[in-house]
Design a protein around this motif. Sequence first.
Motif, PDB file in Angstrom:
ATOM      1  N   MET A   1      18.592  -8.756 -58.298  1.00  0.00           N
ATOM      2  CA  MET A   1      17.606  -8.250 -59.250  1.00  0.00           C
ATOM      3  C   MET A   1      17.263  -6.805 -58.917  1.00  0.00           C
ATOM      4  N   THR A   2      17.332  -5.941 -59.898  1.00  0.00           N
ATOM      5  CA  THR A   2      16.943  -4.549 -59.706  1.00  0.00           C
ATOM      6  C   THR A   2      15.433  -4.410 -59.867  1.00  0.00           C
ATOM      7  N   LEU A   3      14.803  -3.735 -58.926  1.00  0.00           N
ATOM      8  CA  LEU A   3      13.370  -3.486 -58.972  1.00  0.00           C
ATOM      9  C   LEU A   3      13.152  -2.015 -59.292  1.00  0.00           C
ATOM     10  N   VAL A   4      12.396  -1.752 -60.353  1.00  0.00           N
ATOM     11  CA  VAL A   4      12.111  -0.383 -60.764  1.00  0.00           C
ATOM     12  C   VAL A   4      10.602  -0.163 -60.717  1.00  0.00           C
ATOM     13  N   LEU A   5      10.177   0.751 -59.852  1.00  0.00           N
ATOM     14  CA  LEU A   5       8.768   1.132 -59.755  1.00  0.00           C
ATOM     15  C   LEU A   5       8.585   2.478 -60.431  1.00  0.00           C
ATOM     16  N   GLN A   6       7.554   2.580 -61.255  1.00  0.00           N
ATOM     17  CA  GLN A   6       7.270   3.830 -61.946  1.00  0.00           C
ATOM     18  C   GLN A   6       5.802   4.178 -61.767  1.00  0.00           C
ATOM     19  N   ASP A   7       5.540   5.232 -60.994  1.00  0.00           N
ATOM     20  CA  ASP A   7       4.171   5.724 -60.770  1.00  0.00           C
ATOM     21  C   ASP A   7       3.235   4.625 -60.270  1.00  0.00           C
ATOM     22  N   LEU A   8       3.734   3.741 -59.406  1.00  0.00           N
ATOM     23  CA  LEU A   8       2.898   2.663 -58.885  1.00  0.00           C
ATOM     24  C   LEU A   8       1.812   3.248 -57.991  1.00  0.00           C
ATOM     25  N   THR A   9       0.576   2.876 -58.270  1.00  0.00           N
ATOM     26  CA  THR A   9      -0.579   3.435 -57.558  1.00  0.00           C
ATOM     27  C   THR A   9      -1.551   2.318 -57.221  1.00  0.00           C
ATOM     28  N   VAL A  10      -2.044   2.338 -55.991  1.00  0.00           N
ATOM     29  CA  VAL A  10      -3.070   1.398 -55.542  1.00  0.00           C
ATOM     30  C   VAL A  10      -4.229   2.218 -55.005  1.00  0.00           C
ATOM     31  N   LEU A  11      -5.429   1.951 -55.509  1.00  0.00           N
ATOM     32  CA  LEU A  11      -6.628   2.665 -55.069  1.00  0.00           C
ATOM     33  C   LEU A  11      -7.504   1.754 -54.228  1.00  0.00           C
ATOM     34  N   PHE A  12      -8.028   2.272 -53.118  1.00  0.00           N
ATOM     35  CA  PHE A  12      -9.107   1.650 -52.373  1.00  0.00           C
ATOM     36  C   PHE A  12     -10.319   2.537 -52.595  1.00  0.00           C
ATOM     37  N   GLY A  13     -11.205   2.093 -53.478  1.00  0.00           N
ATOM     38  CA  GLY A  13     -12.276   2.980 -53.906  1.00  0.00           C
ATOM     39  C   GLY A  13     -11.679   4.101 -54.729  1.00  0.00           C
ATOM     40  N   GLU A  14     -11.940   5.323 -54.305  1.00  0.00           N
ATOM     41  CA  GLU A  14     -11.367   6.476 -54.996  1.00  0.00           C
ATOM     42  C   GLU A  14     -10.114   6.995 -54.311  1.00  0.00           C
ATOM     43  N   ARG A  15      -9.743   6.399 -53.189  1.00  0.00           N
ATOM     44  CA  ARG A  15      -8.639   6.919 -52.394  1.00  0.00           C
ATOM     45  C   ARG A  15      -7.346   6.194 -52.723  1.00  0.00           C
ATOM     46  N   PRO A  16      -6.290   6.925 -53.095  1.00  0.00           N
ATOM     47  CA  PRO A  16      -5.007   6.262 -53.347  1.00  0.00           C
ATOM     48  C   PRO A  16      -4.311   5.929 -52.029  1.00  0.00           C
ATOM     49  N   VAL A  17      -4.045   4.636 -51.813  1.00  0.00           N
ATOM     50  CA  VAL A  17      -3.298   4.235 -50.624  1.00  0.00           C
ATOM     51  C   VAL A  17      -1.810   4.078 -50.950  1.00  0.00           C
ATOM     52  N   VAL A  18      -1.499   3.905 -52.212  1.00  0.00           N
ATOM     53  CA  VAL A  18      -0.138   4.038 -52.735  1.00  0.00           C
ATOM     54  C   VAL A  18      -0.258   5.004 -53.897  1.00  0.00           C
ATOM     55  N   ASP A  19       0.462   6.108 -53.817  1.00  0.00           N
ATOM     56  CA  ASP A  19       0.198   7.238 -54.712  1.00  0.00           C
ATOM     57  C   ASP A  19       1.429   7.575 -55.559  1.00  0.00           C
ATOM     58  N   ARG A  20       1.470   7.002 -56.766  1.00  0.00           N
ATOM     59  CA  ARG A  20       2.507   7.329 -57.763  1.00  0.00           C
ATOM     60  C   ARG A  20       3.926   7.168 -57.204  1.00  0.00           C
ATOM     61  N   VAL A  21       4.175   6.006 -56.647  1.00  0.00           N
ATOM     62  CA  VAL A  21       5.495   5.731 -56.077  1.00  0.00           C
ATOM     63  C   VAL A  21       6.462   5.321 -57.190  1.00  0.00           C
ATOM     64  N   SER A  22       7.594   5.988 -57.249  1.00  0.00           N
ATOM     65  CA  SER A  22       8.659   5.657 -58.196  1.00  0.00           C
ATOM     66  C   SER A  22       9.956   5.449 -57.421  1.00  0.00           C
ATOM     67  N   LEU A  23      10.550   4.286 -57.594  1.00  0.00           N
ATOM     68  CA  LEU A  23      11.786   3.928 -56.890  1.00  0.00           C
ATOM     69  C   LEU A  23      12.614   3.011 -57.773  1.00  0.00           C
ATOM     70  N   THR A  24      13.911   3.064 -57.622  1.00  0.00           N
ATOM     71  CA  THR A  24      14.814   2.079 -58.212  1.00  0.00           C
ATOM     72  C   THR A  24      15.619   1.467 -57.082  1.00  0.00           C
ATOM     73  N   LEU A  25      15.441   0.167 -56.889  1.00  0.00           N
ATOM     74  CA  LEU A  25      16.059  -0.532 -55.762  1.00  0.00           C
ATOM     75  C   LEU A  25      16.973  -1.624 -56.311  1.00  0.00           C
ATOM     76  N   PRO A  26      18.277  -1.536 -56.026  1.00  0.00           N
ATOM     77  CA  PRO A  26      19.235  -2.477 -56.607  1.00  0.00           C
ATOM     78  C   PRO A  26      19.330  -3.766 -55.812  1.00  0.00           C
ATOM     79  N   PRO A  27      19.933  -4.794 -56.400  1.00  0.00           N
ATOM     80  CA  PRO A  27      20.146  -6.047 -55.668  1.00  0.00           C
ATOM     81  C   PRO A  27      21.190  -5.875 -54.582  1.00  0.00           C
ATOM     82  N   ALA A  28      21.340  -6.911 -53.784  1.00  0.00           N
ATOM     83  CA  ALA A  28      22.335  -6.946 -52.707  1.00  0.00           C
ATOM     84  C   ALA A  28      22.148  -5.790 -51.743  1.00  0.00           C
TER      85      ALA A  28
END
Length: 254
Positions: A1-28
């Motif tokens: 399964m190919t996983l495609v992340l586009q601008d993934l962001t996680v905030l703790f309060g106002e602070r981004p702990v994951v900041d606009r992560v974009s990746l394409t990760l293939p299977p195998a």
Amino acid sequence: MTLVLQDLTVLFGERPVVDRVSLTLPPASLVALVGPNGAGKTSLLRALVGLVRATGTARLDGADLARMAPQARARALSYLPQGHEAHWPLPARDIVALGRIPHGASDPSRLRPEDSTAVDDAMRITGTGYLADRPVTTLSGGERARVALARVFAVGARLILADEPTAALDPRHQIDVMRALQEAARAGALVIAVTHDLGLAARFADRVVVMMAGRVEADGAPDAALAPEVLRRVFGVEAYRAEHGGRMVVVPWS
């Protein structure tokens, strides 16, 4: 399964702990996710599982993970969190059998043949078959870690997320676990493993993603992603680098 992340962001309060992560990760492929403490590695995995709120998108073979039904997501991905606390003296095999719940199994003592096969295979791969009847509360930390990994394999998911799977293990079992994750990738799964061990990442990973302060700082084959300038900038270390058996050796030195 190919996983495609586009601008993934996680905030703790106002602070981004994951900041606009974009990746394409293939299977195998086995992807090592590395970075200093607080880089956002665990938060990224937890966002994919749905344990923390995130913005942006994460698509698995085109399906938005955030919109998948819980049972469908539990079949599509399996997650090994940090720590392996046990509070009930269940037999180790019953713990592994929990991995079959997304497939409809509800009683470890009454598994369907396909569920029993999946559990037995997972315990064989992780070398935990001899622990099958022992209460999990009596196991060492390393044994519990391998039983927990067997539960992850028992799901049969095509996306495996493992957060520091070798943290509690002795050197032999660290190698065994990384080989098992590598074999799962060779069989077609996309495996993402968080690790602080740069040597294991360099040896076993097909690809290394380096995070710092919530962002991707380097991404590529181990020799490129763990280049000397990356290690200096991200980790503040100089490393001994060599090659053995066709794989890169990295040892933080000073």
